[in-house]
Design a protein around this motif. Structure first.
Motif, PDB file in Angstrom:
ATOM      1  N   ASN A   1      34.358  46.765  53.544  1.00  0.00           N
ATOM      2  CA  ASN A   1      33.558  46.347  54.696  1.00  0.00           C
ATOM      3  C   ASN A   1      32.794  45.056  54.401  1.00  0.00           C
ATOM      4  OD1 ASN A   1      34.199  48.632  56.388  1.00  0.00           O
ATOM      5  ND2 ASN A   1      32.876  49.864  55.048  1.00  0.00           N
ATOM      6  N   TYR A   2      33.362  44.229  53.587  1.00  0.00           N
ATOM      7  CA  TYR A   2      32.726  43.001  53.123  1.00  0.00           C
ATOM      8  C   TYR A   2      32.469  42.050  54.290  1.00  0.00           C
ATOM      9  CZ  TYR A   2      32.088  38.996  49.921  1.00  0.00           C
ATOM     10  OH  TYR A   2      31.603  37.924  49.213  1.00  0.00           O
TER      11      TYR A   2
ATOM     12  N   VAL B   1      38.762  45.607  46.150  1.00  0.00           N
ATOM     13  CA  VAL B   1      38.296  44.729  45.070  1.00  0.00           C
ATOM     14  C   VAL B   1      39.487  44.165  44.298  1.00  0.00           C
ATOM     15  CG1 VAL B   1      36.887  44.539  42.981  1.00  0.00           C
ATOM     16  CG2 VAL B   1      36.150  46.053  44.847  1.00  0.00           C
ATOM     17  N   GLY B   2      39.569  42.839  44.239  1.00  0.00           N
ATOM     18  CA  GLY B   2      40.549  42.166  43.409  1.00  0.00           C
ATOM     19  C   GLY B   2      39.859  41.422  42.287  1.00  0.00           C
ATOM     20  N   ALA B   3      40.653  40.899  41.367  1.00  0.00           N
ATOM     21  CA  ALA B   3      40.096  40.161  40.234  1.00  0.00           C
ATOM     22  C   ALA B   3      40.814  38.818  40.103  1.00  0.00           C
ATOM     23  CB  ALA B   3      40.235  40.957  38.944  1.00  0.00           C
TER      24      ALA B   3
ATOM     25  N   SER C   1      25.889  47.369  51.289  1.00  0.00           N
ATOM     26  CA  SER C   1      27.093  47.381  52.115  1.00  0.00           C
ATOM     27  C   SER C   1      28.359  47.317  51.261  1.00  0.00           C
ATOM     28  CB  SER C   1      27.074  46.203  53.095  1.00  0.00           C
ATOM     29  OG  SER C   1      27.340  44.970  52.434  1.00  0.00           O
ATOM     30  N   CYS C   2      28.196  46.927  49.985  1.00  0.00           N
ATOM     31  CA  CYS C   2      29.315  46.880  49.032  1.00  0.00           C
ATOM     32  C   CYS C   2      29.335  48.095  48.112  1.00  0.00           C
ATOM     33  CB  CYS C   2      29.242  45.605  48.198  1.00  0.00           C
ATOM     34  SG  CYS C   2      29.447  44.083  49.154  1.00  0.00           S
TER      35      CYS C   2
ATOM     36  N   ALA D   1      25.885  36.410  47.369  1.00  0.00           N
ATOM     37  CA  ALA D   1      25.163  37.326  48.253  1.00  0.00           C
ATOM     38  C   ALA D   1      24.836  38.665  47.598  1.00  0.00           C
ATOM     39  CB  ALA D   1      25.979  37.561  49.531  1.00  0.00           C
ATOM     40  N   LEU D   2      25.729  39.147  46.755  1.00  0.00           N
ATOM     41  CA  LEU D   2      25.515  40.459  46.159  1.00  0.00           C
ATOM     42  C   LEU D   2      24.288  40.468  45.252  1.00  0.00           C
ATOM     43  CD1 LEU D   2      28.263  42.863  45.102  1.00  0.00           C
ATOM     44  CD2 LEU D   2      26.427  42.452  43.478  1.00  0.00           C
TER      45      LEU D   2
END
Length: 350
Positions: free
Chosen positions: A190-191, A309-311, A61-62, A51-52
């Protein structure tokens, strides 16, 4: 000389192994301005749905200004510039390491590439050698947007040419999460999981988990050739069937990478951005008519300093046969159905 006129060669036969020296810096032609056309063609060639990279509104929004160019599209543009100078006479593209996406690439950016030779090793047959290069992609502001190391096996022009001193670079087996550069402003607090297509977040994945991405795509000659031309990759084995004994044109490895990454959407729809490339191998050749499938193993997890944000460190495997989770035989060699083994870091909401 003919009729008193000296015939000069103006065409470029590409570099051979003996043409490289340690520390040599190659400025690659030709700069390329990328736009929405690249995005449309990328999404036409691969059923890309993250989506990004599909929606300006979702990207905003991200925390981003707009939707950037797909990370692998940027990689292909930077990579394509290097082919005439690095791999035009390559026998094989052997691997990748230490790849980092440093800044988003936006429609309207102009990309160029440079490569520094950081390693050389002549093979025992005396006919080929391995060349390691560190390639950097820059935008029109001279900002480095991407860098990575790759190594290729290159033919010798003169089999009697003296072998260079062997230099094998010391490369990281994997990037640490601290090596990754998180895009400025990226915020997943706010994902919208509904719009992204799946509910799975960082905490839902476990180290050692294997995800079968289920879907498959049969590779066609026409779309592979369109992709290779789009990225201005001039490697002879992708265009000229006479370059191989079997008369087949080899499918560009980047085409397999993008197809596998796109197939991974089913199960990893929220692994939105590639931030690091730890390692990669094109294990076996891919040809028109092969059906590509993919599976992923979760290798590691880490938190980042960016909000929400995670990885995930992921091993993405593309295959034309075999079951999910099957990679190598008892002899330690890749199974014949394995096309790609790619180790990368992806950014995902926590």
């Amino acid at each position: 000389m003919k009729d008193g006129i000296e015939r000069m060669t103006k065409t470029n036969a590409g570099r051979f192994f003996e043409d490289y020296t340690i520390g040599q810096v190659i400025e690659h032609a030709v700069p390329r301005t990328v736009g929405q056309g690249e995005r449309a063609l990328y999404h036409a060639l691969y059923p890309a749905r993250h989506a990004l990279y599909s929606s300006d509104a979702f990207a905003q929004s991200c925390g981003l200004a707009a939707s950037p160019l797909d990370d692998l599209a940027a990689f292909h543009v930077v990579f394509g510039k290097t082919v005439p100078d690095v791999s035009l006479n390559a026998r094989a593209n052997l691997g990748y390491a230490e790849g980092r996406w440093l800044k988003p690439v936006w429609p309207g950016d102009t990309l160029r590439s440079t490569s520094e030779v950081i390693g050389l090793k002549q093979n025992s047959n005396g006919k080929t050698g391995v060349v390691w290069v560190r390639t950097r992609g820059y935008n029109q502001k001279d900002e480095c947007v991407l860098d990575y190391v790759r190594w290729v096996m290159v033919k010798k022009r003169d089999l009697e040419a003296k072998a260079p001193e062997t230099v094998v670079p010391d490369l990281k087996s994997a990037l640490d999460v601290s090596d990754l550069v998180i895009p400025e402003g990226l915020d997943f607090t706010n994902y919208d999981f509904t719009l992204a297509g799946e509910p799975h977040r960082w905490g839902d994945y476990e180290v050692g988990e294997v995800i079968d991405h289920v879907d498959g795509v049969t590779v066609e000659e026409a779309e592979h050739m369109m992709a290779t031309r789009l990225w201005q990759n001039t490697s002879k084995v992708h265009f000229d069937g006479t370059q191989r004994e079997d008369g087949k044109r080899l499918i560009y490895g980047g085409h397999v990478i993008s197809m596998a990454r796109t197939l991974s959407f089913n199960g990893l729809a929220n692994a939105q951005m590639i931030a690091g490339l730890n390692a990669g191998a094109h294990a076996n050749p891919c040809f028109s008519g092969d059906t590509i499938r993919a599976w992923t193993e979760v290798l590691d997890k880490a938190e980042t300093g960016a909000p929400g944000v995670g990885a995930l460190r992921l091993r993405l495997v593309a295959t034309k046969s075999g079951e999910a989770g099957q990679l190598k035989g008892e002899d330690g060699k890749y199974l014949p159905g394995v096309l790609l083994d790619l180790d990368y870091w992806a950014l995902i909401p926590v």
